[in-house]
Write a protein that holds these residues in place. Structure first.
Motif, short mmCIF file in Angstrom:
data_model
loop_
_atom_site.label_atom_id
_atom_site.label_comp_id
_atom_site.label_asym_id
_atom_site.label_seq_id
_atom_site.Cartn_x
_atom_site.Cartn_y
_atom_site.Cartn_z
N ARG A 48 1.70 7.23 -12.13
CA ARG A 48 2.89 8.04 -11.87
C ARG A 48 2.58 8.97 -10.70
O ARG A 48 1.53 9.61 -10.68
CB ARG A 48 3.28 8.84 -13.10
N VAL A 49 3.52 9.02 -9.75
CA VAL A 49 3.34 9.85 -8.56
C VAL A 49 4.61 10.66 -8.38
O VAL A 49 5.72 10.11 -8.41
CB VAL A 49 3.10 8.97 -7.31
N SER A 59 -4.38 6.44 -1.25
CA SER A 59 -3.48 5.29 -1.24
C SER A 59 -3.73 4.43 -2.48
O SER A 59 -4.76 4.56 -3.13
CB SER A 59 -3.65 4.47 0.03
N LEU A 60 -2.78 3.58 -2.75
CA LEU A 60 -2.83 2.71 -3.91
C LEU A 60 -2.14 1.40 -3.57
O LEU A 60 -1.05 1.41 -2.99
CB LEU A 60 -2.11 3.38 -5.09
N GLU A 61 -2.77 0.29 -3.88
CA GLU A 61 -2.15 -1.02 -3.71
C GLU A 61 -1.40 -1.28 -5.01
O GLU A 61 -1.99 -1.36 -6.08
CB GLU A 61 -3.22 -2.08 -3.49
N GLY A 62 -0.07 -1.35 -4.94
CA GLY A 62 0.69 -1.52 -6.16
C GLY A 62 2.12 -1.95 -5.90
O GLY A 62 2.53 -2.17 -4.76
N ARG A 107 0.85 -1.18 0.00
CA ARG A 107 0.00 0.00 0.00
C ARG A 107 0.89 1.24 0.00
O ARG A 107 1.70 1.44 0.89
CB ARG A 107 -0.91 0.03 1.22
N TRP A 108 0.75 2.05 -1.06
CA TRP A 108 1.46 3.32 -1.20
C TRP A 108 0.52 4.43 -0.73
O TRP A 108 -0.65 4.43 -1.08
CB TRP A 108 1.85 3.54 -2.65
N VAL A 109 1.05 5.37 0.03
CA VAL A 109 0.23 6.44 0.61
C VAL A 109 0.83 7.79 0.23
O VAL A 109 2.06 7.94 0.22
CB VAL A 109 0.17 6.28 2.15
N LEU A 132 4.33 3.26 -10.58
CA LEU A 132 3.78 2.11 -9.87
C LEU A 132 2.84 1.36 -10.79
O LEU A 132 2.26 1.94 -11.71
CB LEU A 132 3.00 2.56 -8.63
N VAL A 133 2.67 0.06 -10.54
CA VAL A 133 1.68 -0.73 -11.28
C VAL A 133 0.76 -1.39 -10.26
O VAL A 133 1.21 -1.92 -9.23
CB VAL A 133 2.34 -1.78 -12.22
#
Length: 90
Positions: free
Chosen positions: A66-67, A42-45, A33-35, A57-58
């Motif tokens: 892209r972050v 957040s994003l699960e990747g 989990r990216w926050v 991220l994928v």
């Protein structure tokens, strides 16, 4: 005749282990989990790359995101730094 695997010696300048080890068997296929820096999004990747201050991220469904580096949480920035440090030793 089978050969037994040998554990490599730990380099003297090795980084300490991180809580969210990208090579841990606890994380399925490297997804985490990216926050963002606000904690609201957040994003699960899985980490793909970082170039010019943009982290790629994928997600599990194959979509790419892209972050901007400065929008990642502090712990995610540390995670990326450690991934890059590991990759630079290869």
């Amino acid at each position: 005749e089978p050969v037994e695997p040998v554990e490599p010696d730990e380099p003297e300048d090795a980084l300490p282990p991180i809580d969210d080890d990208p090579f841990s068997q606890n994380a399925p296929h490297g997804f985490r989990r990216w926050v963002d820096d606000t904690g609201r999004y957040s994003l699960e990747g899985r980490f793909v790359s970082m170039e010019d201050g943009v982290v790629r991220l994928v997600s599990a469904d194959g979509r790419y995101f892209r972050v901007n580096w400065d929008r990642l949480s502090g712990s995610d920035q540390q995670f990326v730094r450690q991934l890059e440090a590991i990759a630079s030793t290869w």
